[in-house]
Write a protein that holds these residues in place. Sequence first.
Motif, PDB file in Angstrom:
ATOM      1  N   LEU A   1       0.847  -1.092  -0.008  1.00  0.00           N
ATOM      2  CA  LEU A   1      -0.137   0.047  -0.174  1.00  0.00           C
ATOM      3  C   LEU A   1       1.006   1.349  -0.097  1.00  0.00           C
TER       4      LEU A   1
ATOM      5  N   HIS B   1      -8.920  -8.561  -1.521  1.00  0.00           N
ATOM      6  CA  HIS B   1      -9.148  -7.363  -0.526  1.00  0.00           C
ATOM      7  C   HIS B   1      -8.119  -6.912   0.060  1.00  0.00           C
TER       8      HIS B   1
ATOM      9  N   ALA C   1      -4.975  -3.472  -3.146  1.00  0.00           N
ATOM     10  CA  ALA C   1      -5.729  -3.785  -4.076  1.00  0.00           C
ATOM     11  C   ALA C   1      -6.846  -2.766  -4.442  1.00  0.00           C
ATOM     12  N   HIS C   2      -7.467  -1.903  -3.642  1.00  0.00           N
ATOM     13  CA  HIS C   2      -8.191  -0.842  -3.607  1.00  0.00           C
ATOM     14  C   HIS C   2      -7.801   0.510  -4.567  1.00  0.00           C
ATOM     15  N   TYR C   3      -6.430   0.399  -4.597  1.00  0.00           N
ATOM     16  CA  TYR C   3      -5.943   1.503  -5.332  1.00  0.00           C
ATOM     17  C   TYR C   3      -5.158   1.307  -6.701  1.00  0.00           C
TER      18      TYR C   3
ATOM     19  N   TYR D   1     -12.813   0.791  14.406  1.00  0.00           N
ATOM     20  CA  TYR D   1     -12.100   1.813  15.019  1.00  0.00           C
ATOM     21  C   TYR D   1     -12.708   2.580  16.157  1.00  0.00           C
TER      22      TYR D   1
ATOM     23  N   TYR E   1      -1.417   9.247  11.306  1.00  0.00           N
ATOM     24  CA  TYR E   1      -1.846   7.978  11.292  1.00  0.00           C
ATOM     25  C   TYR E   1      -1.884   7.298  10.018  1.00  0.00           C
ATOM     26  N   THR E   2      -1.551   5.952   9.713  1.00  0.00           N
ATOM     27  CA  THR E   2      -1.804   5.632   8.720  1.00  0.00           C
ATOM     28  C   THR E   2      -2.580   4.063   8.997  1.00  0.00           C
ATOM     29  N   LEU E   3      -3.629   4.094   8.590  1.00  0.00           N
ATOM     30  CA  LEU E   3      -4.683   2.806   8.808  1.00  0.00           C
ATOM     31  C   LEU E   3      -4.831   2.139   7.593  1.00  0.00           C
TER      32      LEU E   3
ATOM     33  N   GLY F   1      -6.408  -0.117   6.191  1.00  0.00           N
ATOM     34  CA  GLY F   1      -7.775  -0.336   5.630  1.00  0.00           C
ATOM     35  C   GLY F   1      -8.164  -2.016   5.676  1.00  0.00           C
TER      36      GLY F   1
ATOM     37  N   MET G   1      -5.040   7.159   1.287  1.00  0.00           N
ATOM     38  CA  MET G   1      -4.722   5.837   1.164  1.00  0.00           C
ATOM     39  C   MET G   1      -4.419   5.653   2.822  1.00  0.00           C
ATOM     40  N   SER G   2      -4.244   6.605   3.335  1.00  0.00           N
ATOM     41  CA  SER G   2      -3.714   6.298   5.022  1.00  0.00           C
ATOM     42  C   SER G   2      -5.026   6.275   5.800  1.00  0.00           C
ATOM     43  N   PHE G   3      -6.202   6.287   5.110  1.00  0.00           N
ATOM     44  CA  PHE G   3      -7.449   6.061   6.096  1.00  0.00           C
ATOM     45  C   PHE G   3      -7.963   5.030   5.625  1.00  0.00           C
ATOM     46  N   PRO G   4      -8.753   4.330   6.275  1.00  0.00           N
ATOM     47  CA  PRO G   4      -9.553   3.062   6.087  1.00  0.00           C
ATOM     48  C   PRO G   4     -10.809   3.644   5.106  1.00  0.00           C
ATOM     49  N   VAL G   5     -10.830   3.868   4.265  1.00  0.00           N
ATOM     50  CA  VAL G   5     -11.946   4.438   3.206  1.00  0.00           C
ATOM     51  C   VAL G   5     -12.179   3.711   1.834  1.00  0.00           C
TER      52      VAL G   5
ATOM     53  N   HIS H   1      -6.073   6.102 -12.413  1.00  0.00           N
ATOM     54  CA  HIS H   1      -5.251   4.870 -12.339  1.00  0.00           C
ATOM     55  C   HIS H   1      -5.275   4.285 -11.017  1.00  0.00           C
ATOM     56  N   TYR H   2      -5.659   5.065  -9.786  1.00  0.00           N
ATOM     57  CA  TYR H   2      -5.395   4.648  -8.620  1.00  0.00           C
ATOM     58  C   TYR H   2      -6.896   4.374  -7.996  1.00  0.00           C
ATOM     59  N   THR H   3      -7.614   4.045  -8.739  1.00  0.00           N
ATOM     60  CA  THR H   3      -9.117   3.609  -8.168  1.00  0.00           C
ATOM     61  C   THR H   3      -9.537   2.432  -8.796  1.00  0.00           C
ATOM     62  N   ARG H   4     -10.357   1.696  -8.093  1.00  0.00           N
ATOM     63  CA  ARG H   4     -11.259   0.506  -8.608  1.00  0.00           C
ATOM     64  C   ARG H   4     -12.791   1.182  -8.860  1.00  0.00           C
TER      65      ARG H   4
END
Lengths: 375, 375
Positions: free
Chosen positions: A16, A37, A41-43, A317, A331-333, A335, B23-27, B42-45
């Motif tokens: 990531l 998942h 992969a989301h990015y 969270y 913070y870096t979470l 996901g 990307m540092s957040f769980p979103v 390019h950076y999203t599904r």
Amino acid sequence: MFTQKLGIIGGGQLGLLLTQAAMSFPVQVSIYDPNPHCSAAHYTRHFSKGDFDDKERLIAFGSLQDAVIFETESVNAEALIELQEKGVRVISCPKALQWIKDKGCQKEKLKKARLPILDFRYISASEIKSYNDHFPIVQKWRKGGYDGYGVQIIKTKADLKKAKEVDSIFEEMAEIEKEISVILARNELGDIEFYPPVEMVFDPVANLIDYLIAPANLSLKKRRQILHISKEAAEKLKLVGLYAIEFFMDKKGKFYINEIAPRTHNSGHHTINGNITSQYEQQIRMALGLPLGSTKQIIPCLMLNLLADNTKGRTSYKGIEEAFAIPNVQYTLYGKEEVKPGRKMGHAIIMEKTIEKAIEKMNDVRKKLLITSHE
Amino acid sequence: MFTQKLGIIGGGQLGLLLTQAAMSFPVQVSIYDPNPHCSAAHYTRHFSKGDFDDKERLIAFGSLQDAVIFETESVNAEALIELQEKGVRVISCPKALQWIKDKGCQKEKLKKARLPILDFRYISASEIKSYNDHFPIVQKWRKGGYDGYGVQIIKTKADLKKAKEVDSIFEEMAEIEKEISVILARNELGDIEFYPPVEMVFDPVANLIDYLIAPANLSLKKRRQILHISKEAAEKLKLVGLYAIEFFMDKKGKFYINEIAPRTHNSGHHTINGNITSQYEQQIRMALGLPLGSTKQIIPCLMLNLLADNTKGRTSYKGIEEAFAIPNVQYTLYGKEEVKPGRKMGHAIIMEKTIEKAIEKMNDVRKKLLITSHE
């Protein structure tokens, strides 16, 4: 040379953060991971599902790329060597990966290069239970360990019962004063850049880095010494790529190389916030054939791993608003959709001028943020 | 509250950098843009193709999100207001967007709030050619301008021929000593955080920011003054979200608000490298209902826009290896597939202790890196 296709093998937290760094380059990023998942992969629009040990799939994936980087030692080294022979740039060097991923071979290499290590012997799977020499001793599986998993202290003969019967090395136990990590980048030209040494404070229960302090609290002399050993290691072992060298410093102040990771490392998360070039960007620069970036640190950092509690299930969270209200903490979470007991779910970087102040804030973060499963 | 769905309207460079911060957040990030080949796509599904003025599509996209942020004023404000009424968190406030995107209304608002602005008058499309008062005067289109496009100096009556016949404001010309930008974040609770003022040095030919210096070279007194006006503006105008306020400082040291952007801004790119919380992270924190982060700057920065040369076609980077070899410079290349004359293709952040040293390095970057079209 641009636009290049960059393949990242492994889409966990390191994958990531590598993707995040890659976004500043004009590249097309593809991710390879067994889990569709996974965090990274989301990015990407280009995800390939495959096992890390699936040589054929790895070669198929890598053949579509100009450059390949990896976040885990568990990737099949033969596949990467074949890709390199086909002309794909692979960083770090897959031949180094090959001897690093077997802790027995790694130890042997370090020994032959006369680098400082703790004494060890090979114990095969079938010999484990009958070991009858001195205790305590540290069992390290030759293969398949990660993050403290696959390393355990055998205090007494009775503990041998709990020891897993796999090919291992048994290593002397040092009286450890500190654990230090040095991340370095070295390219084919022999150019080398070191990140300032960081001090890793372990959680003895989870057997994981609990928090780390960058730069490490070392005298100038000790700092020079450890960088000298790191340089020797990089040159003697012909390391090309990005590596983390983990050291023990014993009570007498002597350094021993504990192990080497041929990749970006948990002990370098803070380089995103605290250094001119992050370890992630550094690996990508090398993969694209670009010169190394400056590793200078611009602010002291404390890094705290954010672990899940002892539950299992969908991630939740708690106290996130309170935690985000603490100043000078980033913070870096990652996901991750599921928690498991003690799973690494994120990290916090605390930027304060004094270590005392940083530790105080860290305790505040711990008190406020809970990563658990949904009721 | 987590995991949230975050929609980003606009996938240009700001959308790319917002995605990088997200990307540092769980979103889960979704991007909306008319161009499926835009930088962030390019950076999203989850990419949605749609025009910024397509109210229906915007509402359809936004209704799937928990929170929406936008990178451009050209987005349809009515759609965002409707989304907000439906309970989607929209940052910055779409009602502010509505009066900001018409420069006439924006001026009127600033005037009514007794904030310092240059004198102006409305000139409708049909009145442009017959304007016959004093010169020089600055024409600003009420709608559709961006990045200096839609702003032009009319020096003499003869210049009126070149003036575009659109509803405009004609603004007095100040004797400008400096242009300063203040980025601020203000949430619904009235909490407010200011980034240190930055000094924008314009390229008079391209009519674009050429480079900027952060923090700005201002006396403590001037710094306090400009932050005081910024605070007054934020509070009187009830700004909620992330805003860049652009100021002129005239030869006498008096500040005038030039214009307000209700979004992350080119003059805040350096906050990724130089500040605890970047402007991008700040906007996302607000979108997710999290407290504001610290805006403290930890190292002085110079930001250079990297523009394409005067060609058109597929992008090619020349001298990239030489440019990347300059120490203490971080590059972000937006991955735009096509160059057009003067198009913004990336930026460089130069981190040096003195401005003289930084300018020297900037000139080195300019000399070495050429962004042009493939032969």
